[in-house]
Scaffold this motif. Sequence first.
Motif, short mmCIF file in Angstrom:
data_model
loop_
_atom_site.label_atom_id
_atom_site.label_comp_id
_atom_site.label_asym_id
_atom_site.label_seq_id
_atom_site.Cartn_x
_atom_site.Cartn_y
_atom_site.Cartn_z
N PHE A 152 0.81 -1.21 0.00
CA PHE A 152 0.00 0.00 0.00
C PHE A 152 0.85 1.26 0.00
O PHE A 152 0.34 2.37 -0.07
N TYR A 153 2.15 1.09 0.06
CA TYR A 153 3.07 2.22 -0.12
C TYR A 153 4.44 1.66 -0.49
O TYR A 153 4.72 0.49 -0.31
N TYR A 180 5.78 6.92 -1.08
CA TYR A 180 4.63 7.13 -1.95
C TYR A 180 3.49 6.20 -1.52
O TYR A 180 3.67 4.98 -1.42
N ILE A 181 2.34 6.77 -1.24
CA ILE A 181 1.17 6.02 -0.79
C ILE A 181 0.29 5.67 -1.99
O ILE A 181 -0.04 6.55 -2.80
N LEU A 182 -0.10 4.39 -2.09
CA LEU A 182 -0.97 3.96 -3.17
C LEU A 182 -2.43 4.14 -2.77
O LEU A 182 -2.80 3.91 -1.62
N SER A 183 -3.26 4.54 -3.71
CA SER A 183 -4.69 4.63 -3.44
C SER A 183 -5.28 3.23 -3.34
O SER A 183 -4.72 2.26 -3.86
N ASP A 184 -6.41 3.11 -2.66
CA ASP A 184 -7.04 1.81 -2.45
C ASP A 184 -7.33 1.07 -3.76
O ASP A 184 -7.26 -0.15 -3.82
N SER A 185 -7.65 1.81 -4.79
CA SER A 185 -8.00 1.18 -6.07
C SER A 185 -6.78 0.57 -6.76
O SER A 185 -6.91 -0.34 -7.58
N TRP A 186 -5.60 1.07 -6.44
CA TRP A 186 -4.37 0.57 -7.06
C TRP A 186 -3.71 -0.55 -6.28
O TRP A 186 -2.89 -1.30 -6.83
#
Length: 249
Positions: free
Chosen positions: A129-130, A139-145
């Motif tokens: 998730f990051y 870098y933080i990933l969005s939930d959809s990614w």
Amino acid sequence: MPGTGAYLVIGAVAALVTFVTTPVVVRVARRMGWVVQPDPRRVHKVATPDVGGIAMFVGFAVAFGVARLWGAFDPLFARNSEPLGVLLAAALMFLIGFVDDVREISAPAKVVGTVAVGAVLVYYGVTMFYFRVPLIDVYILSDSWVPLITVLWLLGMTNAINLIDGLDGLAAGIVAIAAGSFFLYSQHLADPKVGLLTQPNLGPMVAVLALGICLGFLPHNFNPAKIFMGDGGALLLGLLMAVSTSVVG
């Protein structure tokens, strides 16, 4: 959280069990005919078992079980779905590789199987998730990614290790170095003075397990190899490296 010594004991258990189990797997593989015959494209001169992944998975599973029973690791297992997800995903990933070793399955089928394993990881929350770029930023990933990146990372890591498994000791040696280095890196991030690793985190344990099974397998895999890890071992190592790097970032 477990101390460095506890992690090293778990890694040693993985190494010892893998080392002791591998000769047994060699004998069983020869009886079952799970061997690779010499041909012009291969450097080995005699029929050689190619199911070393069995011993590696046994080493991983036993050490994982010891960690589960050891009180020092309770913070990693208590009220946490991730350990079960890692165990199930590792078993499925090994099984896919093992079937390919003894019966051969198509490349698309292996990809579909790997995606299914990735879905298991996502279901149990073992996700990326990051990710951290050293000296730059996090870098933080969005939930959809998150699901897509987790599966793609698993595909990339498993295929990369499978591709380098072409010379005696090469894949196990490279993964041992990578896993050991990543374990030290994760321990640095977990240092209270640094405080950059969210706890509880399975990454260090998974990395040291990967290191342990490689060290236990290497003595049997040095040139001339008595046994090859096969796809079962290569895909298992790929999963362990993908998981450890995903959850640590």
